[in-house]
Enzyme design. Sequence first.
Site, short mmCIF file in Angstrom:
data_model
loop_
_atom_site.label_atom_id
_atom_site.label_comp_id
_atom_site.label_asym_id
_atom_site.label_seq_id
_atom_site.Cartn_x
_atom_site.Cartn_y
_atom_site.Cartn_z
N TRP A 265 10.41 -10.87 -32.82
CA TRP A 265 9.47 -12.00 -32.72
C TRP A 265 8.87 -12.00 -31.32
CZ3 TRP A 265 10.49 -15.48 -28.85
CH2 TRP A 265 11.80 -15.54 -28.38
N GLU B 238 16.81 -19.31 -18.30
CA GLU B 238 16.23 -18.10 -18.90
C GLU B 238 15.24 -17.43 -17.94
OE1 GLU B 238 16.97 -16.65 -21.64
OE2 GLU B 238 18.03 -18.14 -22.85
N GLU C 60 15.29 -10.59 -23.66
CA GLU C 60 15.55 -11.89 -23.03
C GLU C 60 14.28 -12.49 -22.43
OE1 GLU C 60 18.12 -13.94 -22.53
OE2 GLU C 60 19.65 -12.83 -23.61
N HIS D 252 12.48 -15.29 -24.08
CA HIS D 252 13.08 -16.64 -24.19
C HIS D 252 12.44 -17.60 -23.20
CE1 HIS D 252 16.99 -14.60 -25.83
NE2 HIS D 252 15.92 -14.37 -26.58
N GLU E 194 26.72 -15.02 -22.98
CA GLU E 194 25.80 -14.94 -24.12
C GLU E 194 26.24 -15.93 -25.20
OE1 GLU E 194 22.99 -13.64 -24.15
OE2 GLU E 194 22.93 -11.71 -23.18
N THR F 9 25.15 -19.40 -24.14
CA THR F 9 23.73 -19.68 -24.37
C THR F 9 23.46 -19.81 -25.87
OG1 THR F 9 23.30 -17.32 -24.11
CG2 THR F 9 22.74 -18.71 -22.26
N ASP G 272 19.09 -14.49 -31.06
CA ASP G 272 19.08 -13.35 -30.12
C ASP G 272 20.35 -13.35 -29.27
OD1 ASP G 272 16.59 -12.39 -30.80
OD2 ASP G 272 15.62 -12.89 -28.90
N GLU G 273 20.71 -14.54 -28.77
CA GLU G 273 21.89 -14.63 -27.89
C GLU G 273 23.14 -14.17 -28.64
OE1 GLU G 273 20.90 -15.04 -25.07
OE2 GLU G 273 19.56 -16.74 -24.78
N HIS H 272 23.23 -10.46 -28.75
CA HIS H 272 23.60 -9.93 -27.43
C HIS H 272 25.09 -10.13 -27.15
CE1 HIS H 272 19.14 -10.59 -26.06
NE2 HIS H 272 19.29 -9.54 -26.83
#
Length: 402
Positions: free
Chosen positions: A95, A140, A178, A181, A231, A234, A263-264, A267
């Site tokens: 995205w 971020e 990242e 974000h 991670e 977050t 996403d976090e 990760h």
Amino acid sequence: MQASHFLTSHQKFPCTPHGLNPTHQYRFSPPSSTIRFPPQLRRPITSAVAAPSPPLLKHQKTHSMPSEKVEIFKSLENWATQNVLPLLKPVDQCWQPQSFLPDPSLPFADFTDQVRALRDMTAELPDEYFVVLVGDMITEDALPTYQTMINTLDGVRDETGASLNPWATWTRAWTAEENRHGDLLRTYLYLSGRVDMLSIEKTVQYLIGAGMDPGTENNPYLGFVYTSFQERATFVSHGNTARLAKEGGDPVLARICGTIASDERRHENAYAKIVEKLLEVDPTGAMLAIADMMRKKITMPAHLMYDGQDPRLFEHFSSVAQRLGVYTADDYADILEFLIGRWRLEKLEGLTGEGKRAQDFVCGLAPRIRKLQERADEKAKMMKPHGVRFSWIFNKEVALSD
Ligand SMILES: [Fe+2]
Ligand SMILES: [Fe+2]
């Protein structure tokens, strides 16, 4: 076009004795929402896990990994290529911030309609929510610091800036993922009109200039324990801001925070996998690293944040995050318990005596954190409730405790 061309007459800033100083009291401040989220059942404020106030730098140790252990990371390069790199998403499947934002390529009236719709959705979100979202966004946005931090780690750093080594490849692509974000949150906050962008931008500049002090000692064992924990922290925090955005009437912001949270999670999975592998090839070394990081307490990445005004800004932001249930002492203990389970630390075998002591310490830590927190809560209840002004929301006051 000069920046001042964007300002309407009532937004222009007078000169002060300090020069051109766009101080907050002169700036346009949108009406604040009167709605507040219901008090959380989760515990607020943590003295047990709170990060130090900005000027305190505790960790000065460097290069603590014995040089022969660099070989372990060399020997794991094929493993990393096969097991870690696949956790990255190809760019064309990722995205991008623009998919969540008003489309500037539309005719102007349509674009402004989209901006208006965005503002209508954020209108009912309370100021305290924006304090937390801004703090998360600033965290971020200090991404250069985190890429630097990972590139301090012996044996896995990017030696050239474009190294083909899988550790370096991961770090660059992770940074690139990242980077979306902060961009997305920043643009959304900018368009919302609810926050003081000038103060936010200043805070980001201070923060990147200040760096961070996570205590990872150029040691990738410590570094990957830190990133696993962080991670997940977050992931938890963005997940909670998503939930609150939904409850506050902004489904788009909820989707934004939820998408970042996922996403976090991915990760976290990569970093936790690396620690899992280290526990397999060097159980005592990895166990000692986990204990070391937990003894130091995991310092939040933005612990040195400052807006030029409040020297206890990070502590105050954390208190609001804890009061709203976005990131709490319970979350800290939960993350620790989650990682103990994920790494099967209670059943870990092949440890030396020192390794076993580290195992006992880590596996018994979560209940101790919760106990300490209960005591801190009792103490906090005796104190008078008070509020703090945040420059990020035009110096409006937000309660730090109920
Ligand atoms: Fe992030
Ligand atoms: Fe992250």
